[in-house]
Design an enzyme around this catalytic site. Sequence first.
Site, PDB file in Angstrom:
ATOM      1  N   ARG A 232       0.863  -1.179   0.000  1.00 40.09           N
ATOM      2  CA  ARG A 232       0.000   0.000   0.000  1.00 40.09           C
ATOM      3  C   ARG A 232       0.902   1.232   0.000  1.00 40.09           C
ATOM      4  NH1 ARG A 232      -4.892  -1.510  -1.480  1.00 40.09           N
ATOM      5  NH2 ARG A 232      -6.128  -0.192  -0.119  1.00 40.09           N
ATOM      6  N   GLU A 261      -3.814   8.213  -5.341  1.00 38.28           N
ATOM      7  CA  GLU A 261      -3.939   7.556  -6.643  1.00 38.28           C
ATOM      8  C   GLU A 261      -5.173   8.059  -7.378  1.00 38.28           C
ATOM      9  OE1 GLU A 261      -3.795   3.299  -6.217  1.00 38.28           O
ATOM     10  OE2 GLU A 261      -1.824   3.330  -5.278  1.00 38.28           O
ATOM     11  N   HIS A 280      -0.558   1.038 -10.220  1.00 38.52           N
ATOM     12  CA  HIS A 280      -1.261   0.079  -9.345  1.00 38.52           C
ATOM     13  C   HIS A 280      -1.794  -1.089 -10.168  1.00 38.52           C
ATOM     14  CE1 HIS A 280      -3.618  -0.239  -5.308  1.00 38.52           C
ATOM     15  NE2 HIS A 280      -3.289  -1.436  -5.769  1.00 38.52           N
TER      16      HIS A 280
END
Length: 317
Positions: A232, A261, A280
Amino acid sequence: MMSPKPNILIYSPDQADSYAECIRGYGFSSVKAASTVEEAEKYLPGTEVILAWKFPTQLLHKPIASSVRWFQSMGAGVDDLASDTHIPENIILTRIVDQFGGYISEYVFTYLLYLVKDVPRMSKAQLERRWDPFISETLAGKTIGIAGLGSIGAEIVRKARSFDMNVYGLSFSGKQAELVDRHFASDEWKVFVKEIDYLVLTLPLTKATHHVVNRDVLLAMKPESAIINVGRGALINEKELLAVMRSGHLQGAVLDVFETEPLPKGHPFWEMPHVYVTSHLSGPSTRDGVSRFFVDNLNRYLNKQPLQGLVDRKRGY
C-alpha cells in the site's frame, strides 16, 4: 443441509454486469448488478450478500440495507473498509486472498532483473547503435528482504529460491518465519534492512504500518540497494523517500502504489531518475479469478463453513 440461495448484489462502477453474468453462470440466479449509487439503492432491499468494488458504504446504515449479512470485497487491500464506520458490525467482511501472488511476484522479478542486468544500459546502447559488451550482475547470492509473509510474500519467497537468492523476512505474526533464512519482528526494521539488496513491501496498511518505512529505515539500507512497494502507498513516507532518493542513497525505487492515486501529474516521482512508477497494476483483480473465489466462499457461506479472507476489523486486514 444447504440454505436457500441468497439475493446477491454485484457493485462495480464499470464491470458490474460482467461480474453478474459470470456469477449467474455458476448457477446463482438471484443476482442484481449496480454501477451507480441510485442502482445500489434500488437493489439493496432484500439483499443478503454483496460482492463489490468501491461500494457506496454510506448506504449500509440505511434501513434498505438491513438484510445485508456479508460483504465480499473484490480486492485484497481493505484498510479503508476495515476502518469504515458506515459498515455495521453485524456484516461479515471478507477480502480476496491467494489470488495475487503469481501476478505480483512476476512484477517484482521483472524489475529485479531489469535492475540487476542493467537493462537501461542495454537499451541506451541499442538506441545509440553502440556496441557495448559488459558483464552484468546476477541475482544469485543477492539478499532479498520481504516485509509481509502472507500469500503474496510467500510466492515471492518461492521465486527468490529459484534464483538462488538469500531470503530475509519481516512479519508481525511470525507464523511464516520458517519460509525465510532469517526472520525479523516488527520492531527490528533497521536490523532487517541493513544487509539486504532489495526490500519488497507486501504488508497491509494498518495503524502500525502507516509510514513504517521512513527516513531512518531508508538510510539504514545499503546505498546500492533498492526498494519495491507492491503493498500500500502509505507504507512509505513519500516525502522522506523523495529526500533520500535525491541524495542518491538508493539504487532505485519501484513504486506501484501511492498515498494518492492516481499519482498527481506534477508529482516529482514521475521524472525522478531511478524511480520507476507504475499504475497500481501489479496485482490485478480479474473477473474470472474473483468470481471463482467468491463462488467458493458463497458455497462455504451457504454450508455454514468458515469463510476465506475473513477480515479482522481491529487488526485492519
